[in-house]
Design a protein around this motif. Structure first.
Motif, short mmCIF file in Angstrom:
data_model
loop_
_atom_site.label_atom_id
_atom_site.label_comp_id
_atom_site.label_asym_id
_atom_site.label_seq_id
_atom_site.Cartn_x
_atom_site.Cartn_y
_atom_site.Cartn_z
N GLY A 1 11.95 -8.10 2.04
CA GLY A 1 13.03 -7.56 1.21
C GLY A 1 12.69 -7.66 -0.27
O GLY A 1 12.94 -6.73 -1.05
N LYS A 2 12.10 -8.81 -0.66
CA LYS A 2 11.68 -8.99 -2.05
C LYS A 2 10.58 -7.99 -2.41
O LYS A 2 10.57 -7.41 -3.50
CB LYS A 2 11.18 -10.42 -2.27
N THR A 3 9.66 -7.79 -1.47
CA THR A 3 8.58 -6.81 -1.70
C THR A 3 9.16 -5.42 -1.89
O THR A 3 8.72 -4.66 -2.76
CB THR A 3 7.61 -6.82 -0.50
N MET A 4 10.14 -5.08 -1.06
CA MET A 4 10.80 -3.77 -1.19
C MET A 4 11.47 -3.64 -2.55
O MET A 4 11.41 -2.58 -3.19
CB MET A 4 11.85 -3.61 -0.08
N SER A 5 12.07 -4.75 -3.01
CA SER A 5 12.72 -4.73 -4.32
C SER A 5 11.69 -4.55 -5.44
O SER A 5 11.90 -3.80 -6.38
CB SER A 5 13.50 -6.03 -4.53
N GLU A 6 10.54 -5.25 -5.31
CA GLU A 6 9.49 -5.15 -6.32
C GLU A 6 8.82 -3.78 -6.31
O GLU A 6 8.27 -3.34 -7.31
CB GLU A 6 8.45 -6.24 -6.10
N ALA A 7 8.86 -3.14 -5.18
CA ALA A 7 8.26 -1.81 -5.08
C ALA A 7 9.05 -0.79 -5.89
O ALA A 7 8.55 0.29 -6.18
CB ALA A 7 8.15 -1.38 -3.62
N GLN A 8 10.31 -1.14 -6.21
CA GLN A 8 11.06 -0.32 -7.16
C GLN A 8 10.58 -0.74 -8.55
O GLN A 8 11.04 -1.72 -9.11
CB GLN A 8 12.57 -0.57 -7.02
N VAL A 9 9.59 -0.03 -9.09
CA VAL A 9 8.88 -0.49 -10.28
C VAL A 9 9.79 -0.39 -11.50
O VAL A 9 10.09 0.71 -11.99
CB VAL A 9 7.59 0.32 -10.49
N LEU B 1 8.49 3.92 -12.54
CA LEU B 1 8.02 4.93 -11.59
C LEU B 1 8.54 4.60 -10.20
O LEU B 1 9.11 3.54 -9.96
CB LEU B 1 6.48 5.06 -11.61
N ARG B 2 8.36 5.53 -9.26
CA ARG B 2 8.83 5.31 -7.88
C ARG B 2 7.67 5.47 -6.92
O ARG B 2 6.86 6.40 -7.04
CB ARG B 2 9.94 6.30 -7.53
N LEU B 3 7.59 4.55 -5.97
CA LEU B 3 6.55 4.57 -4.95
C LEU B 3 7.11 5.12 -3.63
O LEU B 3 8.32 5.07 -3.38
CB LEU B 3 6.00 3.17 -4.72
N ASP B 4 6.21 5.60 -2.80
CA ASP B 4 6.58 6.05 -1.46
C ASP B 4 6.74 4.83 -0.56
O ASP B 4 5.76 4.15 -0.24
CB ASP B 4 5.50 6.99 -0.91
N LEU B 5 7.98 4.55 -0.14
CA LEU B 5 8.27 3.33 0.62
C LEU B 5 8.70 3.62 2.06
O LEU B 5 9.24 2.74 2.74
CB LEU B 5 9.36 2.52 -0.08
N GLU B 6 8.46 4.85 2.54
CA GLU B 6 8.92 5.21 3.88
C GLU B 6 8.29 4.32 4.95
O GLU B 6 8.98 3.76 5.81
CB GLU B 6 8.60 6.68 4.16
N SER C 1 0.86 -1.18 0.00
CA SER C 1 0.00 0.00 0.00
C SER C 1 0.90 1.23 0.00
O SER C 1 1.74 1.40 0.89
CB SER C 1 -0.90 -0.02 1.23
N SER C 2 0.76 2.07 -1.02
CA SER C 2 1.66 3.20 -1.16
C SER C 2 1.02 4.27 -2.04
O SER C 2 -0.18 4.24 -2.30
CB SER C 2 2.99 2.72 -1.76
N LYS C 3 1.84 5.21 -2.50
CA LYS C 3 1.38 6.21 -3.45
C LYS C 3 2.50 6.51 -4.44
O LYS C 3 3.68 6.30 -4.15
CB LYS C 3 0.92 7.48 -2.74
N VAL C 4 2.11 7.01 -5.61
CA VAL C 4 3.08 7.28 -6.68
C VAL C 4 3.80 8.60 -6.38
O VAL C 4 3.16 9.64 -6.19
CB VAL C 4 2.37 7.37 -8.05
N LEU C 5 5.13 8.53 -6.33
CA LEU C 5 5.93 9.74 -6.07
C LEU C 5 6.50 10.35 -7.33
O LEU C 5 6.44 11.56 -7.53
CB LEU C 5 7.09 9.40 -5.11
N GLU C 6 7.06 9.49 -8.21
CA GLU C 6 7.68 9.99 -9.44
C GLU C 6 7.37 9.06 -10.60
O GLU C 6 7.24 7.85 -10.40
CB GLU C 6 9.20 10.11 -9.28
N VAL C 7 7.26 9.62 -11.79
CA VAL C 7 7.02 8.84 -13.01
C VAL C 7 8.16 9.12 -13.98
O VAL C 7 8.48 10.28 -14.25
CB VAL C 7 5.67 9.20 -13.66
N TYR C 8 8.80 8.05 -14.48
CA TYR C 8 9.97 8.21 -15.34
C TYR C 8 9.69 7.92 -16.81
O TYR C 8 10.48 8.31 -17.67
CB TYR C 8 11.09 7.28 -14.87
#
Length: 416
Positions: free
Chosen positions: A226-234, A102-107, A81-88
């Motif tokens: 950790g895998k989820t964190m990696s996948e969150a880097q879209v 794109l990049r998600l908010d992973l804080e 569960s997150s939000k879109v921060l940046e779109v590349y």
């Protein structure tokens, strides 16, 4: 000097004029009538398609409707569960494997990840402490068992000595009985201590196994996180084209929510549908022909959807030439799935007139005249229909649309 024309003369002239006009109308109407009869009773050979009945092989098939789709299309979803921060990137961009989309908010996710890592480290320390404690306790019990064993051996010697002394009259029966009693008590205590040691080993092993299992589960959770964190880097999973993207900055996404779709627009397959009446004729591995414009592409039936929806079943056709230049995503195509092969049968070109096995009224041409004839047709292939009766080899048959002549029984065929 002008003079007045008599009324009789004027009327006479008018009558002559009217007669001429009426005659002209009659002539024109007659011409139109003759032309209509001519057009109704004849047809130009250039306006129709004619096929000749022959003998040969038919690859019996059933027809289906299909749509060209990318060979693979992968939906990238949000693992957290997150939000879109940046779109590349933007839709239509060509992606290489690993390209950031794109990049998600992973804080919040990162904080949770750190907390779980700390918990795992604590459990690892507790497991190490438990191992040390169990080893120490078992070591103490083992020493106690060894001491008890030595005492038991010593009492066995003492009992043996008392028996010997009693046999030579140097001891009494009371001393012998006391030695026997001491030996039995020490023996029971030794057995009890041995059982305690065995039980402690089993209990400690079970406790350590539970603790180790709990630690491993927590460690796996950390790995999964950790895998989820990696996948969150879209990022793009492979070389592809970005066909859709959630490009709204600040948009909240839930776990499983779509973020992007990447497709291979260089290789394609066909998703087809057919009536469930033909379900028994569609099977994985069957040969299929896909018509794209005027070109035929070979393929095989891949996956067949096991469920039926609204009387329709779906299946996939994998093409040999999956990168053919005529293929476009979303293109509608005709599909034929081949079931069997029949040799040495009469054949007629398969066109729009053919709608399945049964009786037909077809136009057969002979001596420049087309006449309706009842014909029975059987199975068909993509290009040929089986003739069962009503025609013979060499007959010339009109296979184009003749609906507007359904009320005629005979037509003259005009040469081109």
């Amino acid at each position: 000097m002008d003079r007045n024309i008599p009324k009789e003369e004027i009327l006479k002239r008018k009558r002559v004029k009217l007669i001429k006009i009426a005659a002209g109308v009659v002539v024109v109407a007659a011409l139109f009538y003759v032309l209509a009869i001519f057009l109704r009773s004849g047809i130009s050979e250039s306006d129709i398609e004619i096929a000749t009945v022959d003998k040969g092989t038919i690859e019996v098939s059933v027809s289906a409707n299909g749509k060209v789709v990318p060979l693979f299309e992968e939906v990238i979803t949000s693992p957290v569960s997150s939000k879109v921060l940046e779109v590349y990137k933007k839709p239509g961009d060509i992606l290489k494997k690993g390209d950031a989309i794109l990049r998600l908010d992973l804080e919040a996710t990162q904080t949770e990840f750190n907390r779980i890592k700390n918990e795992v480290e604590m459990k690892r320390c507790k497991l190490d402490q438990q191992n040390v404690s169990v080893k120490s306790k078992l070591s103490d019990l083992k020493i106690q068992v060894e001491i008890a064993e030595m005492k038991l051996k010593r009492m066995a010697v003492e009992l043996k000595n008392e028996h010997y002394l009693d046999s030579i009259g140097a001891s009494t029966s009371d001393k012998v009985r006391q030695a026997e009693l001491n030996y039995k008590v020490e023996s029971l205590q030794f057995e009890q201590l041995q059982q305690k040691y065995r039980n402690e080993r089993l209990t400690s092993a079970a406790d350590l196994k539970v603790s180790a299992l709990d630690f491993n589960i927590s460690k796996q959770n950390v790995q999964l996180m950790g895998k989820t964190m990696s996948e969150a880097q879209v990022r793009s999973p492979r070389e592809a084209v970005l066909t859709w993207l959630n490009n709204q900055i600040g948009a909240v996404v839930s776990p499983g929510g779509q973020l992007a779709i990447v497709s291979d627009l260089h290789n394609f397959k066909v998703e087809a549908e057919i009536s469930d009446v033909y379900a028994d004729r569609i099977s994985a591995g069957a040969k299929a022909i896909v018509r794209v414009g005027g070109e035929k592409l070979e393929g095989i039936v891949g996956n067949v959807v096991p469920s039926v929806k609204n009387g329709i079943i779906g299946f996939t056709v994998l093409l040999k030439e999956s990168s053919n230049a005529k293929l476009r995503s979303g293109l509608k195509v005709d599909v034929s799935v081949i079931n069997s092969i029949r040799d040495d049968v009469m054949r007629l070109a398969n066109r729009t007139y053919y709608v399945g096995k049964g009786e037909y009224e077809l136009w057969v041409i002979s001596d420049g005249v087309a006449q309706k004839r009842k014909v029975e047709l059987g199975e068909s292939s993509f290009e040929q229909a089986e003739v069962i009766s009503g025609l013979k080899v060499g007959d010339r048959v009109i296979v184009s649309d003749m609906t507007k002549y359904k009320n005629n029984s005979k037509l003259k065929i005009r040469k081109k």
